[in-house]
Enzyme design. Structure first.
Site, PDB file in Angstrom:
ATOM      1  N   GLU A 460       0.839  -1.202   0.000  1.00  0.00           N
ATOM      2  CA  GLU A 460       0.000   0.000   0.000  1.00  0.00           C
ATOM      3  C   GLU A 460       0.877   1.257   0.000  1.00  0.00           C
ATOM      4  O   GLU A 460       1.596   1.528   0.963  1.00  0.00           O
ATOM      5  CB  GLU A 460      -0.891  -0.017   1.250  1.00  0.00           C
ATOM      6  CG  GLU A 460      -1.682   1.255   1.473  1.00  0.00           C
ATOM      7  CD  GLU A 460      -2.341   1.303   2.845  1.00  0.00           C
ATOM      8  OE1 GLU A 460      -2.849   2.374   3.209  1.00  0.00           O
ATOM      9  OE2 GLU A 460      -2.333   0.267   3.555  1.00  0.00           O
ATOM     10  N   ASP A 533      -1.271  -1.316   5.652  1.00  0.00           N
ATOM     11  CA  ASP A 533      -1.177  -0.768   7.000  1.00  0.00           C
ATOM     12  C   ASP A 533      -2.176  -1.447   7.936  1.00  0.00           C
ATOM     13  O   ASP A 533      -3.250  -1.896   7.509  1.00  0.00           O
ATOM     14  CB  ASP A 533      -1.449   0.742   6.991  1.00  0.00           C
ATOM     15  CG  ASP A 533      -0.344   1.514   6.299  1.00  0.00           C
ATOM     16  OD1 ASP A 533       0.760   0.957   6.144  1.00  0.00           O
ATOM     17  OD2 ASP A 533      -0.585   2.679   5.908  1.00  0.00           O
ATOM     18  N   ASP A 535      -4.494  -0.475   9.826  1.00  0.00           N
ATOM     19  CA  ASP A 535      -5.544   0.465  10.208  1.00  0.00           C
ATOM     20  C   ASP A 535      -6.765   0.212   9.337  1.00  0.00           C
ATOM     21  O   ASP A 535      -6.796  -0.728   8.535  1.00  0.00           O
ATOM     22  CB  ASP A 535      -5.049   1.915  10.085  1.00  0.00           C
ATOM     23  CG  ASP A 535      -4.592   2.270   8.671  1.00  0.00           C
ATOM     24  OD1 ASP A 535      -4.877   1.500   7.724  1.00  0.00           O
ATOM     25  OD2 ASP A 535      -3.947   3.322   8.495  1.00  0.00           O
ATOM     26  N   ASP A 537      -8.065   1.960   6.802  1.00  0.00           N
ATOM     27  CA  ASP A 537      -7.812   2.115   5.369  1.00  0.00           C
ATOM     28  C   ASP A 537      -7.064   0.904   4.817  1.00  0.00           C
ATOM     29  O   ASP A 537      -7.360   0.421   3.715  1.00  0.00           O
ATOM     30  CB  ASP A 537      -7.012   3.395   5.102  1.00  0.00           C
ATOM     31  CG  ASP A 537      -7.881   4.643   5.170  1.00  0.00           C
ATOM     32  OD1 ASP A 537      -9.111   4.503   4.993  1.00  0.00           O
ATOM     33  OD2 ASP A 537      -7.345   5.738   5.394  1.00  0.00           O
TER      34      ASP A 537
END
Length: 673
Positions: A460, A533, A535, A537
């Site tokens: 990402e 990541d 998180d 997103d």
């Protein structure tokens, strides 16, 4: 000749004959596919299939599967019970012959079992051979019989115990513990077993199947997502998790289950028929066919096929016959009854199956499965029977329901136009790629030429991609950064998907094509690792990528080549000791073990909000080094449930997604605020 001496003699004394079940233990993969999770669960399926065969001929109404705390399993039924009288040839009880001799059973001559899933006589004896121990209880003739086996061999004589686990009636109860010397995985997945029981309940209306998981006692484990539209009951603290499956609606109810939360174009339709007997030489005699069909407004197809209740995951002649009949009838009907729609156009098989959910179930006296694991049906005569019955019944349905017929034809025409547009898009992609040596510029490839030793990280963002390129081992690890969130393929056809730059880059890098053109043998990497990541997103991007792989490169997922990287959340450093935590619980444990607190002098604590915050050395050590990293394999244990969850999370309908979130909000462990 110097060095190692080679054995030059080869005589009859070197030829070994493996007796009894020794051959099974020597080469278990020949009989159960592999010695991992798939083979482990195949043992239970073999035992269940024997019970279902009793149900097929009307002697069994209840089957119960229990997973015990030690990961042994019991399969019990109320069928007739395995015979216990003396087998004259072997001078053993019928039970011991069935349990210890390969190719022993009552299904070869078609007299006792006209239709059965197990016909090779190796199923339950293979389970016995590959179990550390196995115990059988048989209720028969008003008595209860018992015998124990260890690694395929009887360790006691057949015992008569009197009355049994139910005071009257008949039945068989098999309890076994898979051998840890054989299997690399010993823990059963209750969801995999529940999926199989649910399918059997749909395929056999009125048959009651129950799954109990005693491992959940005291743990407060719920029945899980999609436990079934039957009576799926979760387990509270101190309770045994229990799921019950019983459906009276057959294939029609199966289709409703598969298409839940999707916009359907018509009611479920079931075509049934049987090839009547016309003499002993007619191979098609006695073949029964049941086909359920329902279209939705989605873009993917979901086809499920079964032969004598055995799930044929690789299809076979029955599925080929269905596909051929469907394509032919819709083309013929379109030209004859819907000329203003079809005109001179011709619909391809891919066109008529867009948005289709179908279940093809056949029952036949002598199924020819390809291999003992029964993943593909090879009876050529079945293709003709299925094709004939579907052709006749489908024509009648279309004639009687002209509005539904027009909706189906119209959808297939839209799919045909999109397919043509996708073909042009593919050609454009190929032409553009040919000018750049067929590899995207942002791909940092590896030097290893053998695809079996290569792996690619889909990363990402450019920042994390830069760190990954510095951290990787250039010999066998490739890096492909992707920018932002790729297109949600659940809401788009292939022609639109191929216009997305990130998806085109991904397809080109993997080198195996997309959709119907996908060829697993051309895949340039053995492992495809999603590194995003930790998180919200990152989770969203990962879900989008998994949706894409599931819909358009499903074989990549089915063969366990897709993985998810597990980057750490925390770094804790005290003096010369450095520890990484991959969850909040592990972080708290590390603080306790090091006897430190947050903010304490001389202690460095770093919370990683993204991959880009790690330097290359940290990224290599925690997430990319095969010796120290943690990665999670993405499996395709249950295609129906996978399709459902992708539809919920990524589909057009908002209401089901909201309901799902409301129902499972309390189960969320980590949520960015």
């Amino acid at each position: 000749m110097q060095g190692e001496q080679r054995e030059t003699t080869y005589s009859a004394k070197d030829i070994q004959v493996l007796k009894d079940l020794t051959a099974v233990r020597k080469r278990p993969a020949m009989y159960i596919g592999d010695t991992g999770s798939r083979g482990l669960h195949h043992l239970v399926n073999e035992a269940i299939d024997n019970s279902v065969d009793e149900a097929l001929i009307g002697f069994c109404t209840d089957i119960e599967v229990t997973i015990h705390p030690d990961n042994s399993v019991t399969v019990a039924d109320n069928g007739r019970g395995i015979p216990v009288d003396l087998h004259e040839e072997y001078n053993l009880s019928g039970l011991e012959v069935v349990m210890t001799k390969l190719h022993a059973g009552g299904k070869f001559d078609g007299k006792v079992y006209k239709v059965a899933g197990g016909l090779h006589g190796v199923g339950i004896s293979v389970v016995n051979a590959l179990s550390e121990w196995l115990e059988v209880e048989v209720r028969r003739n008003g008595r209860r019989y018992f015998q124990r086996y260890e690694r395929g061999k009887a360790v006691c004589e057949l015992k008569v115990l009197g009355y049994s686990f139910a005071d009257s009636g008949s039945g068989t109860k098999v309890t076994f513990k898979p051998d840890s010397k054989i299997f690399s995985v010993q823990e059963f997945d209750a969801n995999i077993l529940a999926t199989r029981l649910r399918e059997l309940a749909f395929l056999n209306p009125g048959l009651s199947l129950c799954l109990k998981d005693e491992r959940s006692v005291g743990a407060g484990v719920s029945a899980g997502v999609g436990a079934g539209v039957g009576a799926g009951v979760g387990a509270g603290v101190g309770e045994v998790e229990k799921r019950e499956f019983k459906y009276e609606g057959g294939l029609a109810e199966f289709l409703e289950y598969l298409n839940r939360n999707k916009r359907v174009l018509h009611r479920p339709v079931v075509f049934e028929g049987e090839k009547e007997e016309k003499g002993e030489k007619d191979e098609r005699a006695g073949v029964k066919v049941a086909v359920g069909v329902q279209y939705n407004d989605g873009y993917s197809e979901n086809l499920f096929s079964f032969a004598n209740n055995v799930k044929t995951v690789e299809g076979g002649k029955h599925l080929s016959g269905f596909k051929a009949a469907l394509t032919r009838v819709l083309n013929e009907y379109g030209r004859a009854r819907a000329k203003n729609l079809l005109k001179k156009a011709s619909l391809d098989g891919e066109d008529v199956r867009e948005g289709l959910t179908a279940v093809v179930s056949v029952k036949l006296p002598d199924p020819q499965f390809e291999g003992q694991t029964k993943t593909k049906l090879g009876n050529s005569e079945v293709k003709r029977v299925v094709e004939s019955i579907v052709r006749e019944r489908l024509w009648a349905f279309l004639d009687e329901n002209p509005n539904d017929a027009k909706e189906i034809i119209r959808k297939a025409l839209e799919a045909s136009r999109a397919r043509e547009a996708a073909r042009h898009a593919r050609e454009i992609v190929r032409k553009k790629d040919s000018f750049s040596d067929s590899l995207p510029g942002k791909l940092a490839d590896c030097s290893e030429r053998n695809p079996a030793k290569r792996e690619i990280f889909i990363v990402e963002g450019d920042s994390a991609g830069g760190s990954a390129k510095q951290a990787r081992d250039k010999n066998f690890q490739a890096i492909l950064p992707i920018r932002g969130k790729i297109l949600n393929v659940e809401k788009a056809r292939l022609d639109k998907i191929l216009k997305n730059n990130e998806i085109r880059t991904l397809v080109t890098a993997l080198g195996a094509g997309i959709g119907e053109d996908f060829d697993l043998q051309k895949t340039r990497y053995q492992k495809v690792i999603l590194m995003t990541d930790a998180d919200v997103d990152g989770a969203h991007i990962r879900t989008l990528l998994l949706t894409f792989f599931y819909r358009y490169m499903q074989e990549l997922v089915a063969t366990s080549r897709v993985y998810v990287a597990l980057p750490p959340l925390y770094l804790v450093r005290k003096g010369r000791e450095t520890r990484y935590a991959f969850s909040d619980g592990e972080y708290a444990r590390i603080l306790a073990e090091l006897k430190v607190k947050e903010g304490e002098s001389g202690v460095k604590i770093q919370r990683y909000k993204g991959l880009g915050e790690m330097n290359p050395e940290q990224l290599w050590e925690t997430t990319m080094n095969p010796l120290t990293r943690g990665i999670k394999r993405v499996t395709l244990a249950d295609a129906a449930e996978a399709d459902w969850i992708f539809t919920i999370l990524m589909g057009e309908e908002v209401e089901p997604r909201r309901n799902f979130i409301e129902a499972h909000a309390k189960e969320v462990m980590n949520l960015d605020v």
